[in-house]
Design an enzyme around this catalytic site. Structure first.
Site, short mmCIF file in Angstrom:
data_model
loop_
_atom_site.label_atom_id
_atom_site.label_comp_id
_atom_site.label_asym_id
_atom_site.label_seq_id
_atom_site.Cartn_x
_atom_site.Cartn_y
_atom_site.Cartn_z
CG LEU A 37 -1.95 -1.13 1.27
CD1 LEU A 37 -2.63 -1.17 2.62
CD2 LEU A 37 -2.97 -0.95 0.16
N GLY A 40 7.94 3.69 3.14
CA GLY A 40 8.79 4.82 3.50
C GLY A 40 10.20 4.30 3.72
CG PHE A 42 13.62 3.68 8.75
CD1 PHE A 42 14.83 3.05 8.48
CD2 PHE A 42 13.58 5.05 8.88
CE1 PHE A 42 15.98 3.79 8.35
CE2 PHE A 42 14.75 5.80 8.76
CZ PHE A 42 15.96 5.17 8.49
CB ALA A 43 7.34 2.07 7.64
CE LYS A 60 4.36 3.46 9.47
NZ LYS A 60 4.08 4.84 9.90
CG ASP A 154 5.78 13.55 7.91
OD1 ASP A 154 6.13 14.40 7.07
OD2 ASP A 154 6.03 12.33 7.80
P1 ADP Z 1 5.90 6.14 6.55
O1 ADP Z 1 6.23 6.51 7.95
O2 ADP Z 1 6.86 5.17 5.95
O3 ADP Z 1 5.64 7.33 5.67
P2 ADP Z 1 3.02 5.73 6.56
O4 ADP Z 1 2.32 5.40 7.82
O5 ADP Z 1 2.88 7.13 6.05
O6 ADP Z 1 4.55 5.31 6.67
O7 ADP Z 1 2.55 4.72 5.42
C1 ADP Z 1 3.13 4.79 4.14
C2 ADP Z 1 2.03 4.76 3.08
O8 ADP Z 1 1.29 3.53 3.19
C3 ADP Z 1 0.98 5.85 3.21
O9 ADP Z 1 1.39 7.04 2.58
C4 ADP Z 1 -0.22 5.20 2.52
O10 ADP Z 1 -0.11 5.30 1.12
C5 ADP Z 1 -0.08 3.74 2.92
N1 ADP Z 1 -0.87 3.46 4.14
C6 ADP Z 1 -0.48 3.70 5.41
N2 ADP Z 1 -1.45 3.35 6.30
C7 ADP Z 1 -2.48 2.92 5.55
C8 ADP Z 1 -3.81 2.44 5.87
N3 ADP Z 1 -4.23 2.36 7.14
N4 ADP Z 1 -4.62 2.07 4.85
C9 ADP Z 1 -4.20 2.16 3.57
N5 ADP Z 1 -2.98 2.61 3.21
C10 ADP Z 1 -2.12 2.97 4.17
MG MG Z 2 4.10 8.69 5.59
#
Ligand code: ADP
Ligand code: MG
Length: 325
Positions: A37, A40, A42-43, A60, A154
């Site tokens: 989905l 990033g 580290f995720a 995540k 952020d």
């Molecule tokens: P990072 O800290 O790596 O930016 P995020 O929490 O922003 O991590 O998640 C990265 C991406 O994953 C988000 O920009 C979104 O596109 C997708 N994503 C994150 N959480 C969800 C969710 N609950 N449902 C659908 N997509 C998600």
């Molecule tokens: Mg993010």
């Protein structure tokens, strides 16, 4: 309840969580799809299905070690912020938490409509009616966050998701990795965020306040309305300069057909001095957000103003510049 060694905790981080971190194999309880989905530094976020219920979630995966450093405290903090925001309907819900060999995995409510970012770069720009609805919801979420003395730090179109795409659903704020608590241990100053969306006070290493998030709401509003990123330069340095000089253009053709109230709303947020920006609650009283009886607003998509001209290479150059260090 788990408590972490306070020495390993930067100021503004929560150290306690209520959620039980489960250690049984994740794949015994969830079917994890390969469909990513998002991702990033580290995720990585993957779609999955809970076997017991058939319900969809977003998993995540957060690396416990980053650049050879133990980052458990940061992850525990992210979990704690999500817990603190359980009653906030504009924040993604945390279902449960697992720990694997290398990751801590947050099982989050699945936001099926994707990022509002897609509506900032699409040829089909949303109607102002839809944009103002999404901004009202975003501001409601931010207002509740700020009421709990939390700042997101952020906020950007990639971190505002939608519950559905067709019809356009409600927003869910995600990614509390950089969120901080205010007023606990004196002033909070940090360099973090993404250059394009970060407020001038962050770049100047000045105190962080709730007003920092309102700057980002201004950037998001600008992008939803014009399809362009207001401060993006050719490189990081130019972007930083544009932000710190508040070098933003309202006279371009990008604003053709945009209402005067929209411009007024954005101009009130994109001001250098944090004290001069309206609060989330004040923003919610701006007339632009309440134009044309939103209560009777149909949930079906509004006709868009049609494709807009855009400089071709602009979005090709959009690379994530996140570097919290
Ligand atoms: P990072 O800290 O790596 O930016 P995020 O929490 O922003 O991590 O998640 C990265 C991406 O994953 C988000 O920009 C979104 O596109 C997708 N994503 C994150 N959480 C969800 C969710 N609950 N449902 C659908 N997509 C998600
Ligand atoms: Mg993010």
């Amino acid at each position: 309840r788990r408590r972490l060694d306070s020495r390993s905790c930067p100021p503004g981080l929560f150290t306690e969580i209520q959620t039980q971190i489960r250690t049984e194999p994740l794949d015994s309880l969830y079917v994890i799809t390969n469909a990513e989905l998002g991702r990033g530094k580290f995720a990585v976020v993957k779609k999955c299905e809970e076997k017991a219920t058939g319900k969809e979630y977003a998993a995540k995966f957060l690396k416990k070690r980053r650049r050879g450093r133990d980052c458990r405290a940061e992850i525990v903090h992210e979990v704690a912020v999500l817990e603190a925001m359980r009653a906030n309907p504009r924040v993604v819900n945390l279902h449960e938490v697992f720990e694997t060999e290398h990751d801590i995995v947050l099982l989050l409510e699945y936001a099926a409509g994707g990022e509002i970012f897609d509506h900032c770069v699409s040829e089909e720009i949303l109607s102002e009616r839809q944009i103002t609805r999404l901004l009202r919801q975003t501001l409601e979420g931010v207002h509740l966050l700020h009421q709990s003395s939390l700042v997101h730090l952020d906020l950007k179109p990639q971190n505002i998701l939608l519950t559905s795409l067709n019809p356009l659903g409600d927003i869910k704020i995600v990614d509390f990795g950089l969120a901080r608590r205010l007023g606990t241990t004196g002033e909070l100053r940090e360099i973090l965020g993404t250059p394009e969306y970060v407020a001038p006070e962050i770049l100047n290493y000045e105190p962080i306040t709730t007003a920092t998030d309102l700057w980002s709401v201004g950037v998001i509003a600008y992008m939803l309305v014009t399809g362009e990123s207001p401060f993006q330069g050719e490189d990081k340095q130019e972007t930083f300069l544009n932000v710190s000089q508040v070098n933003v253009d309202y006279c371009k053709e990008a604003f053709a057909g945009v209402s005067e109230l929209a411009v007024d709303f954005i101009q009130k947020l994109l001001v250098k001095s944090p004290e001069d920006r309206p609060s989330a609650a004040e923003c919610l009283t701006h007339p632009w957000l309440w134009q044309s009886s939103p209560d009777s607003e149909p949930s079906t998509p509004q006709p868009s103003r049609g494709p807009r001209e855009r400089s071709a290479g602009k979005w090709g150059a959009t690379t994530p510049l996140d570097d919290p260090e």
